[in-house]
Design a protein around this motif. Sequence first.
Motif, short mmCIF file in Angstrom:
data_model
loop_
_atom_site.label_atom_id
_atom_site.label_comp_id
_atom_site.label_asym_id
_atom_site.label_seq_id
_atom_site.Cartn_x
_atom_site.Cartn_y
_atom_site.Cartn_z
N LEU A 271 32.79 30.36 -30.91
CA LEU A 271 33.49 31.63 -31.02
C LEU A 271 34.34 31.93 -29.78
O LEU A 271 33.91 31.72 -28.65
CB LEU A 271 32.44 32.74 -31.18
N ILE A 272 35.55 32.44 -30.03
CA ILE A 272 36.36 33.02 -28.96
C ILE A 272 36.59 34.49 -29.30
O ILE A 272 37.08 34.80 -30.39
CB ILE A 272 37.72 32.31 -28.81
N ILE A 273 36.21 35.37 -28.40
CA ILE A 273 36.49 36.79 -28.61
C ILE A 273 37.74 37.14 -27.82
O ILE A 273 37.77 37.03 -26.59
CB ILE A 273 35.30 37.67 -28.16
N ASN A 274 38.76 37.54 -28.55
CA ASN A 274 40.08 37.78 -27.97
C ASN A 274 40.36 39.29 -27.94
O ASN A 274 39.79 40.04 -28.73
CB ASN A 274 41.13 37.06 -28.84
N ARG A 275 41.25 39.70 -27.07
CA ARG A 275 41.70 41.09 -27.01
C ARG A 275 40.61 42.07 -26.60
O ARG A 275 40.50 43.16 -27.17
CB ARG A 275 42.23 41.55 -28.37
N ILE A 276 39.79 41.67 -25.65
CA ILE A 276 38.78 42.60 -25.16
C ILE A 276 39.43 43.57 -24.18
O ILE A 276 40.17 43.17 -23.29
CB ILE A 276 37.65 41.83 -24.46
N ASN A 277 39.13 44.83 -24.38
CA ASN A 277 39.60 45.86 -23.46
C ASN A 277 38.38 46.37 -22.68
O ASN A 277 37.61 47.16 -23.19
CB ASN A 277 40.26 46.98 -24.26
N PRO A 278 38.20 45.87 -21.44
CA PRO A 278 36.97 46.18 -20.69
C PRO A 278 36.76 47.68 -20.50
O PRO A 278 35.62 48.15 -20.52
CB PRO A 278 37.17 45.48 -19.35
N ASP A 279 37.83 48.41 -20.34
CA ASP A 279 37.71 49.87 -20.19
C ASP A 279 37.06 50.50 -21.40
O ASP A 279 36.16 51.34 -21.29
CB ASP A 279 39.11 50.50 -20.03
N MET A 280 37.55 50.11 -22.57
CA MET A 280 37.01 50.69 -23.80
C MET A 280 35.56 50.27 -24.02
O MET A 280 34.74 51.05 -24.49
CB MET A 280 37.87 50.29 -25.00
N VAL A 281 35.25 49.02 -23.68
CA VAL A 281 33.86 48.56 -23.83
C VAL A 281 32.95 49.39 -22.94
O VAL A 281 31.88 49.84 -23.34
CB VAL A 281 33.73 47.06 -23.50
N ARG A 282 33.40 49.61 -21.71
CA ARG A 282 32.59 50.36 -20.76
C ARG A 282 32.34 51.78 -21.25
O ARG A 282 31.27 52.34 -21.06
CB ARG A 282 33.30 50.37 -19.39
N ARG A 283 33.33 52.35 -21.90
CA ARG A 283 33.17 53.71 -22.43
C ARG A 283 32.38 53.74 -23.73
O ARG A 283 32.16 54.80 -24.30
CB ARG A 283 34.55 54.34 -22.68
N GLY A 284 32.01 52.57 -24.23
CA GLY A 284 31.27 52.52 -25.49
C GLY A 284 32.15 52.67 -26.71
O GLY A 284 31.67 52.88 -27.81
N GLU A 285 33.45 52.54 -26.52
CA GLU A 285 34.36 52.72 -27.65
C GLU A 285 34.85 51.40 -28.22
O GLU A 285 35.77 51.36 -29.03
CB GLU A 285 35.56 53.59 -27.23
N MET A 286 34.24 50.31 -27.77
CA MET A 286 34.61 49.00 -28.33
C MET A 286 33.36 48.13 -28.33
O MET A 286 32.53 48.23 -27.42
CB MET A 286 35.71 48.35 -27.47
N LEU A 287 33.22 47.30 -29.36
CA LEU A 287 32.12 46.36 -29.39
C LEU A 287 32.19 45.47 -28.15
O LEU A 287 33.26 45.00 -27.78
CB LEU A 287 32.23 45.47 -30.64
N GLY A 288 31.05 45.23 -27.54
CA GLY A 288 31.01 44.35 -26.37
C GLY A 288 30.80 42.91 -26.79
O GLY A 288 30.53 42.61 -27.95
N ILE A 289 30.92 42.01 -25.81
CA ILE A 289 30.75 40.58 -26.08
C ILE A 289 29.37 40.30 -26.66
O ILE A 289 29.24 39.59 -27.66
CB ILE A 289 30.96 39.78 -24.77
N ALA A 290 28.34 40.88 -26.04
CA ALA A 290 26.97 40.64 -26.51
C ALA A 290 26.78 41.14 -27.94
O ALA A 290 26.09 40.50 -28.74
CB ALA A 290 25.97 41.31 -25.57
N ASP A 291 27.40 42.27 -28.27
CA ASP A 291 27.29 42.81 -29.63
C ASP A 291 27.85 41.82 -30.65
O ASP A 291 27.24 41.54 -31.68
CB ASP A 291 28.09 44.12 -29.76
N VAL A 292 29.04 41.30 -30.35
CA VAL A 292 29.71 40.41 -31.30
C VAL A 292 28.92 39.11 -31.46
O VAL A 292 28.74 38.61 -32.58
CB VAL A 292 31.17 40.13 -30.86
N ILE A 293 28.40 38.57 -30.36
CA ILE A 293 27.61 37.34 -30.45
C ILE A 293 26.36 37.58 -31.27
O ILE A 293 25.97 36.77 -32.11
CB ILE A 293 27.21 36.85 -29.04
N GLU A 294 25.73 38.72 -31.03
CA GLU A 294 24.50 39.03 -31.76
C GLU A 294 24.77 39.16 -33.26
O GLU A 294 24.03 38.63 -34.09
CB GLU A 294 23.91 40.34 -31.22
#
Lengths: 269, 90
Positions: free
Chosen positions: A170-193
């Motif tokens: 898997l490659i997770i593309n277009r991650i926006n770290p700011d949004m992940v930190r705010r809880g407004e985007m799925l994180g890497i661990a979420d997607v892998i799980e």
Amino acid sequence: MAARVITITSGKGGVGKTTIAANLSVALAMSGHRVVVIDADVGLRNLDMMLGLENRIVYDLVDVIEGRSRLRQALVHDKRLPELFLLPAAQTRDKSAVQPADMVRVCDELREQHDYIMIDSPAGIEQGFRYAIAPADEILIITNPEVAAVRDADRVVGLIEAEEKGPARLIINRINPDMVRRGEMLGIADVIELLAIDLIGTVPEEPDILVSANRGRPLAFSPDGCLAGQAFHNIARRLQGEDVPFLTLREQGMLGRLFSFVRAGGESS
Amino acid sequence: MRILDRLKSRRQKSSGEVAKERLRLVLAHDRADISPGLLGTLKDEIIDVISQHVDIDADGVQVTISQSTRQSRLVADIPLMAGRRHRKKA
């Protein structure tokens, strides 16, 4: 010498398959490998533009399959790198012009002369996807941290398992770290799980990616000072079997550290 | 916009968490090829069959698809009336 055939696919369109195919091909060729990248999106070709090779095309994949051109004549050499070639898609045909066996035959012919054959799959799970995975030794599934892309990626994982292809990573593309930190985007661990497959890399969303597409010069050509460019090289190294630690914004150089401090609070999505 | 804000404040979860929960459910359904409708039918029929033999709390029955890595299983949680501490007369 047997090349490895690596198909890049996603289910959903617009998640960055072509960008990643272009950048990984450049990164692999920069480390001295002989690379052919095949645009399998017959009828909607774009990899030529990503690579800045659109004015150099004479023959295409369908010309080769239908015998109007020899394979070697159809390969477009990227003059910036001695070992990088593009096999373009036909633009005025559709996916019905290519059968899975055709792709297997084309790749078998390329295998002897090259180290990596990258196939940029069309979106969807129909004919184009079927012929794109037919010759694959390995598959890279691209997704974005976004519900539709993750759901479609899961379908593709299931289809690849059913076809006994793979292994798929898997490659997770277009991650926006700011949004992940705010809880407004799925994180890497979420997607892998959720998808339960191995991760080979993550790519942050960066404006430079659009700029590089505008210019027809993939970011991987000059990765310094750019997280996405480094991410592509890291994935290319992992493909070569190197054990490269996963990028977190914190682990960057001075500039990156400052950047992550300012923009992402040091949190790696 | 105001409605969206109100909705946001009412539920405490971040949209990222909501996305994950929704995906977990929909992927379980997709993988097992069991629609929410079919799951409802299964639940009704399970209640019918079990009720013929045992006194159960039909309202408390939960039939779900659970997921461990890529293995799906159908899970039926059926509360028995006999097991309740404060038993109500129906």
